[in-house]
Each structure stands twice: as structure tokens, then as C-alpha cells.
Design a protein around this motif. Structure first.
Motif, mmCIF file in Angstrom:
data_model
loop_
_atom_site.group_PDB
_atom_site.id
_atom_site.type_symbol
_atom_site.label_atom_id
_atom_site.label_comp_id
_atom_site.label_asym_id
_atom_site.label_seq_id
_atom_site.Cartn_x
_atom_site.Cartn_y
_atom_site.Cartn_z
ATOM 1 N N MET A 117 0.829 -1.197 0.000
ATOM 2 C CA MET A 117 0.000 0.000 0.000
ATOM 3 C C MET A 117 0.866 1.249 0.000
ATOM 4 N N ILE A 118 0.454 2.246 -0.766
ATOM 5 C CA ILE A 118 1.044 3.582 -0.715
ATOM 6 C C ILE A 118 0.145 4.452 0.150
ATOM 7 N N GLY A 119 0.703 5.010 1.227
ATOM 8 C CA GLY A 119 -0.049 5.835 2.158
ATOM 9 C C GLY A 119 0.222 5.362 3.578
ATOM 10 N N ALA A 120 -0.395 5.946 4.528
ATOM 11 C CA ALA A 120 -1.235 7.134 4.383
ATOM 12 C C ALA A 120 -0.367 8.384 4.261
ATOM 13 N N ALA A 121 -1.007 9.509 3.928
ATOM 14 C CA ALA A 121 -0.285 10.770 3.843
ATOM 15 C C ALA A 121 -0.019 11.342 5.232
ATOM 16 N N ALA A 134 0.177 -4.439 9.081
ATOM 17 C CA ALA A 134 1.266 -5.376 9.349
ATOM 18 C C ALA A 134 0.718 -6.742 9.736
ATOM 19 N N GLY A 135 -0.336 -6.739 10.534
ATOM 20 C CA GLY A 135 -0.940 -8.004 10.931
ATOM 21 C C GLY A 135 -1.504 -8.779 9.757
ATOM 22 N N ALA A 136 -1.909 -8.057 8.707
ATOM 23 C CA ALA A 136 -2.438 -8.698 7.502
ATOM 24 C C ALA A 136 -1.338 -8.987 6.479
ATOM 25 N N GLY A 137 -0.082 -8.712 6.848
ATOM 26 C CA GLY A 137 1.036 -8.978 5.943
ATOM 27 C C GLY A 137 1.171 -7.968 4.820
ATOM 28 N N ILE A 138 0.625 -6.768 5.009
ATOM 29 C CA ILE A 138 0.651 -5.742 3.964
ATOM 30 C C ILE A 138 1.845 -4.808 4.172
ATOM 31 N N LEU A 139 2.652 -4.650 3.149
ATOM 32 C CA LEU A 139 3.739 -3.675 3.168
ATOM 33 C C LEU A 139 3.146 -2.277 3.029
ATOM 34 N N THR A 140 3.540 -1.364 3.913
ATOM 35 C CA THR A 140 3.046 0.009 3.890
ATOM 36 C C THR A 140 4.190 0.951 3.572
ATOM 37 N N VAL A 141 4.032 1.754 2.530
ATOM 38 C CA VAL A 141 5.058 2.727 2.132
ATOM 39 C C VAL A 141 4.407 4.101 2.053
ATOM 40 N N SER A 142 4.808 5.014 2.929
ATOM 41 C CA SER A 142 4.225 6.355 2.911
ATOM 42 C C SER A 142 5.116 7.321 2.144
ATOM 43 N N TYR A 157 7.108 -1.448 7.222
ATOM 44 C CA TYR A 157 6.846 -0.026 6.975
ATOM 45 C C TYR A 157 8.098 0.666 6.430
ATOM 46 N N PHE A 158 7.920 1.411 5.335
ATOM 47 C CA PHE A 158 8.968 2.250 4.755
ATOM 48 C C PHE A 158 8.371 3.613 4.447
ATOM 49 N N ARG A 159 9.236 4.597 4.266
ATOM 50 C CA ARG A 159 8.775 5.907 3.817
ATOM 51 C C ARG A 159 9.809 6.517 2.876
ATOM 52 N N THR A 160 9.332 7.241 1.906
ATOM 53 C CA THR A 160 10.216 7.875 0.938
ATOM 54 C C THR A 160 10.422 9.351 1.252
ATOM 55 N N ALA A 161 9.803 9.847 2.326
ATOM 56 C CA ALA A 161 10.019 11.213 2.806
ATOM 57 C C ALA A 161 10.914 11.156 4.034
#
Length: 414
Positions: A117-121, A134-142, A157-161
Motif C-alpha cells: 500500500m502507498i499511504g497514508a499521507a 502489518a498483521g495482515a502482511g501488507i507492506l506500507t510505504v508512505s 513499513y517504509f517511507r520515501t520522505a
């Protein structure tokens, strides 16, 4: 930055004819190039279910279109490259902590079976949805979470900012450089606002300046008279406002209370053009993370964005960070030969150049060829080199300084 443009030129030549379906493709892409060494990933044909949780309503809605356009452009380029991975995008509205659109949206995304997923802002929204993802195994990138609290918060979890600590330092040093010795700060009481407040205060006082007054508010507040009175009573040389679109209300109140409208300092959450604001901001300044983007990037964003039936955009705030986030996810999935969130996460640092001795590349198509041949890709994007560290943060970042001129239009000066 010199970038490989061959795939983008091909995309833009036909994107107006592609229509809305081009960006959400469920079919399979062609096979990746045949590996040339034993280190090459197995020949793959992947479909990545990607979600985006970005604001089309709420206090950050003005940032939503640029970021969503960045996502759309990246998805279109990945799918057009036919490099062994196809992105199936599901987009939902983040909203904000007031309207709580994210509560329904995140349920919809998880039900859609997304694995990245991209987000949240908003940093505040990300804190609320991260554990569930995370519990659902979803990579989160904000593309825009800047709170220092996110450093090393979760392996998925990663972030590009960059962290607010960097933006706060740049802003406070600019205030001091402009000759101000006293500063007032109004900030929102959440991870984003508190983190920036701490960084600005610490840095400014480290230059010999003094923060003579500060006042916080809750993001759901609609009245700011008490905060403005606290700041105005201290008669600071300058005022920093750490907010989202609450700036529209706070700025006129500060000016009415006697604060010089040319001595305001803004941050990424409120830095934009204000042609209709009944205050002349000429001379005021602000900071925002991100490289100085070429004009052609806005053209590319609009080609992808308007192809979906949207109105053209005139802003690029965090669009590059959103674009680069999608590219990195796809490259990491390609390297892993998997679209599972944990597998993608394990390869994010490598494809960003944070580990290994990768070969520099500046587009998805170029990097995908390196991966297909068994090499290590080191993607440098529009937002910068990115290069994730061991805490899943970008190692360095460019923070620009902007100044307001006629018509309350801001221009980058550093």
C-alpha cells in the motif's frame, strides 16, 4: 537528474487513448527477460495487488491529487514496461482524523486482497492503520509521513520522505539566517506537529535564538484565537505555523493581532500557493522535502492523471515520493519473485541502493532489465537517491526552501 525516458515517451504518446482501464490491469504481463546468470530471479509473471490510501477529502486534500497522480504515473509505466509484473491498483480516500474516511477505506483495501500500500499521507492516520496492515502482511510505504516516531517502527513499513528532524533543522536555520532572534510557534498536537515543533525549537535555540511562545491545537479544532493571542502577546520577530489547511484561518488571525505577514514560516503540510488568502504573504518562507523537479514531470503527472478523467493539477508536493514508492515496491517484488508483503519488504533496501553494490538506474524499465539479468539494481528516483537505511528511512534527502512573492505564489529559492 538525467533519467531514462524511453518508456515514458512511449507511454505519453498513447496514454490519452488508453483510458481509465490502463491503470488498473488485472491481466498478466509478458515474461521477464531470460536470466543470464544463476543469480537471476526465476522467470516470473506477477500480478501485484497494490492499494493507495491518500486524501481526496479532509485537511490534506490539496496534497491528494499530486500524490495520486504520482501513483497513477508509476503504475502506468510499470504496466507498460511489460517486464514480468503487472500492478492492479485499488485507490481509496484517506480523509483525515476528523471525517475518518480511512476507517472504511482501509477495510475496503484489505478486503481487496492488497499486499502492498502507498499511504497514508498523514502521520496520525498511519499510526492508526499500521498495526492492522502489518498483521495482515501488507507492506506500507508512505510518501509523506515525516514524524520521527516512524523510524524503525515496523519491518513492513517504509517511507520515501525524510524525518521531520531534517525539515525542522532547515526551517529553524532559515529563520535565524533571516536575522530573526525571537520566534513563536503554533503547531498541531499530533506526531507530525509535535515532531516538527521539537526540531524547530531545538535547532533555533541552538543558533542563539529564543522561542518566546508556543501554542498547540488539536487537528479537529476550528477556533485558534487563544493560540494566536498567546503568540502575539510575546511579540516574536517571526512565527512558524506547523499545520495543514488550518493555516487558512490562523494566518489572517495572526496578521490581525499585529504579526508581520512577511515573517511567517510554513512547512510541508501547509506550503502551497494562496491566491485567495486575504493576507499578503510576500517575504514569508517555507520548507518542503523533495528535489527540485523538472517541469516535464508535471506534464507526465497530468498525462496520467487526466487520462483517468481528472482535472489537471498544478502542484507536485510529494508526487515524486509517491511515484518512487510505487516503483520501489514493484522492483522489490520483481527481485523477490513474489508479491507477498514480507518478501517485498526484504528486498526494498537492496533495490534502493541501501545494501549491496547495485548498478544505478533511474526508471522502472531500466532497473527491471538489470534485475532480469541477475544484477542488483540501485534505483535513484525523482525524489532523490532514496537509499533506505536499516531503519527503513531514506538515508538523506533534499529539503527545499520556498519564498512567497506577488499573488502569494511560492518559488523555490534553495
Amino acid at each position: 537528474m538525467n533519467r531514462t525516458k524511453s518508456s515514458r515517451k512511449s507511454l505519453l504518446a498513447g496514454i490519452a487513448l488508453i483510458g481509465a482501464s490502463a491503470l488498473v490491469i488485472t491481466g498478466c504481463a509478458g515474461n521477464a527477460a531470460t536470466p543470464e546468470s544463476s543469480d537471476a530471479p526465476a522467470d516470473v509473471d506477477l500480478t501485484l495487488k497494490l492499494g493507495s490510501l491518500l486524501p481526496s477529502t479532509g485537511t490534506l486534500a490539496f496534497l491528494g491529487a499530486p500524490m495520486n497522480a504520482g501513483v497513477e504515473l508509476a503504475v502506468a509505466e510499470i504496466n507498460e514496461a511489460d517486464a514480468g509484473i503487472t500492478v492492479d491498483l485499488t485507490a481509496e480516500d484517506e480523509g483525515d482524523l476528523d471525517n475518518k474516511a480511512y476507517e472504511t477505506s482501509i477495510t475496503n483495501l484489505q478486503s481487496a486482497g492488497i499486499t502492498a500500500m502507498i499511504g497514508a499521507a498523514s502521520s496520525g492516520v498511519s499510526k492508526l492503520i499500521l498495526d492492522g496492515n502489518a498483521g495482515a502482511g501488507i507492506l506500507t510505504v508512505s510518501p509523506s509521513n515525516t514524524s520521527a516516531e516512524f523510524t524503525g517502527i515496523n519491518p513492513l513499513y517504509f517511507r520515501t520522505a525524510p524525518s521531520d528532524s531534517l525539515q525542522g533543522e532547515v526551517l529553524a536555520n532559515q529563520v535565524a539566517e533571516d536575522g530573526h532572534s525571537t520566534l513563536g510557534i503554533i503547531y498541531q498536537n499530533d506526531p507530525y506537529g509535535s515532531g516538527l515543533f521539537d526540531s524547530i525549537k531545538t535547532t533555533f535555540e541552538g543558533t542563539g535564538g529564543q522561542v518566546v511562545a508556543d501554542a498547540s491545537y488539536n487537528q479537529t479544532d476550528g477556533q485558534f484565537n487563544a493560540q494566536v493571542q498567546t503568540i502575539a502577546a510575546a511579540k516574536p520577530d517571526a512565527v512558524a505555523i506547523v499545520s495543514y489547511d488550518q493555516f487558512l484561518t490562523i494566518a489572517p488571525l495572526l496578521v490581525n493581532a499585529g504579526i508581520n505577514p512577511g515573517s511567517l514560516y510554513l512547512v510541508d503540510g501547509n506550503l502551497k500557493d494562496y491566491p485567495d488568502l486575504p493576507v499578503d504573504l510576500t517575504g514569508s518562507k517555507g520548507t518542503r522535502a523533495g528535489a527540485d523537479l523538472p517541469d516535464s514531470f508535471l506534464d507526465d503527472l497530468n498525462a496520467a492523471w487526466t487520462a483517468k478523467g481528472n482535472d489537471p493539477i498544478d502542484a507536485v508536493t510529494y508526487s515524486a515520493e509517491a511515484y518512487d514508492g510505487v516503483i520501489l515496491i514493484a522492483l522489490a517484488a520483481l527481485k523477490a519473485g513474489s508479491v507477498e508483503g514480507a518478501d517485498i519488504a526484504e528486498n526494498m533496501q537492496e533495490v534502493s541502493g541501501g545494501s549491496g553494490k547495485g548498478e544505478k538506474c533511474t526508471s522502472f524499465a531500466e532497473c527491471a532489465k538489470i534485475i532480469a539479468s541477475g544484477g542488483t539494481a540501485d534505483y535513484d528516483g525523482y525524489s532523490g537517491e532514496i537509499t533506505f537505511d536499516d531503519q527503513n528511512d531514506p538515508k538523506g534527502a533534499d529539503v527545499g526552501v520556498y519564498e512567497y512573492g506577488a499573488g502569494n505564489v511560492q518559488t523555490r529559492i534553495k
